[in-house]
Design an enzyme around this catalytic site. Sequence first.
Site, PDB file in Angstrom:
ATOM      1  N   HIS A  30      66.688  88.602   8.245  1.00 55.66           N
ATOM      2  CA  HIS A  30      68.032  88.300   7.755  1.00 55.66           C
ATOM      3  C   HIS A  30      68.393  89.295   6.661  1.00 55.66           C
ATOM      4  O   HIS A  30      67.517  89.854   5.990  1.00 55.66           O
ATOM      5  CB  HIS A  30      68.086  86.883   7.191  1.00 55.66           C
ATOM      6  CG  HIS A  30      68.130  85.809   8.227  1.00 55.66           C
ATOM      7  ND1 HIS A  30      68.717  84.588   8.001  1.00 55.66           N
ATOM      8  CD2 HIS A  30      67.655  85.764   9.501  1.00 55.66           C
ATOM      9  CE1 HIS A  30      68.619  83.840   9.078  1.00 55.66           C
ATOM     10  NE2 HIS A  30      67.962  84.524  10.007  1.00 55.66           N
ATOM     11  N   GLU A  84      69.621  88.884   3.663  1.00 60.92           N
ATOM     12  CA  GLU A  84      69.193  88.531   2.312  1.00 60.92           C
ATOM     13  C   GLU A  84      67.706  88.811   2.095  1.00 60.92           C
ATOM     14  O   GLU A  84      67.316  89.313   1.035  1.00 60.92           O
ATOM     15  CB  GLU A  84      69.471  87.048   2.019  1.00 60.92           C
ATOM     16  CG  GLU A  84      70.937  86.665   2.088  1.00 60.92           C
ATOM     17  CD  GLU A  84      71.367  86.125   3.449  1.00 60.92           C
ATOM     18  OE1 GLU A  84      72.224  85.217   3.481  1.00 60.92           O
ATOM     19  OE2 GLU A  84      70.868  86.612   4.499  1.00 60.92           O
ATOM     20  N   CYS A 134      71.461  80.791   4.872  1.00 57.77           N
ATOM     21  CA  CYS A 134      70.813  79.699   5.597  1.00 57.77           C
ATOM     22  C   CYS A 134      69.722  79.091   4.706  1.00 57.77           C
ATOM     23  O   CYS A 134      69.496  79.555   3.591  1.00 57.77           O
ATOM     24  CB  CYS A 134      70.189  80.228   6.893  1.00 57.77           C
ATOM     25  SG  CYS A 134      68.733  81.282   6.594  1.00 57.77           S
ATOM     26  N   CYS A 156      66.982  81.738   3.659  1.00 56.41           N
ATOM     27  CA  CYS A 156      67.440  82.709   2.666  1.00 56.41           C
ATOM     28  C   CYS A 156      67.756  82.045   1.332  1.00 56.41           C
ATOM     29  O   CYS A 156      67.435  82.596   0.273  1.00 56.41           O
ATOM     30  CB  CYS A 156      68.644  83.466   3.205  1.00 56.41           C
ATOM     31  SG  CYS A 156      68.203  84.497   4.639  1.00 56.41           S
TER      32      CYS A 156
END
Length: 177
Positions: free
Chosen positions: A62, A64, A92, A95
């Site tokens: 992801h 992040e 999410c 993260c």
Amino acid sequence: MHQHQDHVILPEDRKYMKAALSQAKKALTLGEVPIGCVIVHDGMIVGRGYNRRNTDKSTLSHAEISAIRKASRVMGDWRLEGCTLYCTLEPCQMCAGAIVQARIDRVVIGALSPKSGCGGTLLNILQNEEFNHQVVLTSGVLEEESQALLQQFFKELRERNRAEKQKRRDGGTGILV
């Protein structure tokens, strides 16, 4: 669950969200969901990331997580105190947990995520008072641009899926059978 505790949008927030959007566009060129992130410390971008889940074949890729990994390398510490994280989409649960673990002070969000948002939409991991760290949260910075990029991606994905389905249906000839 706590609602978003929106704080004042600072003058530099738009500038750094534009940098996060340019990261999201890198994901788009790879055919990935266009999500981007930058981490800022003392007016300098110390970490950048964009979604690469399919490219890397990794749940952990992801935007992040990638930005946190890079910022930790630059800062020489896993603690990213004094940093602000800008992400084009609300983090999410994975993260948001990583952001809390990294002790990031502030998070600025572009678009909210009704299906996975953990900055107040589904859960508020970022500001949960049970944890030993909470972040200052600002949302809606360049929200329209962030949403438009995501909507463009999913519209094109639906069109590609329809075309593929039609191709399979007509045997790949382009002629309806």
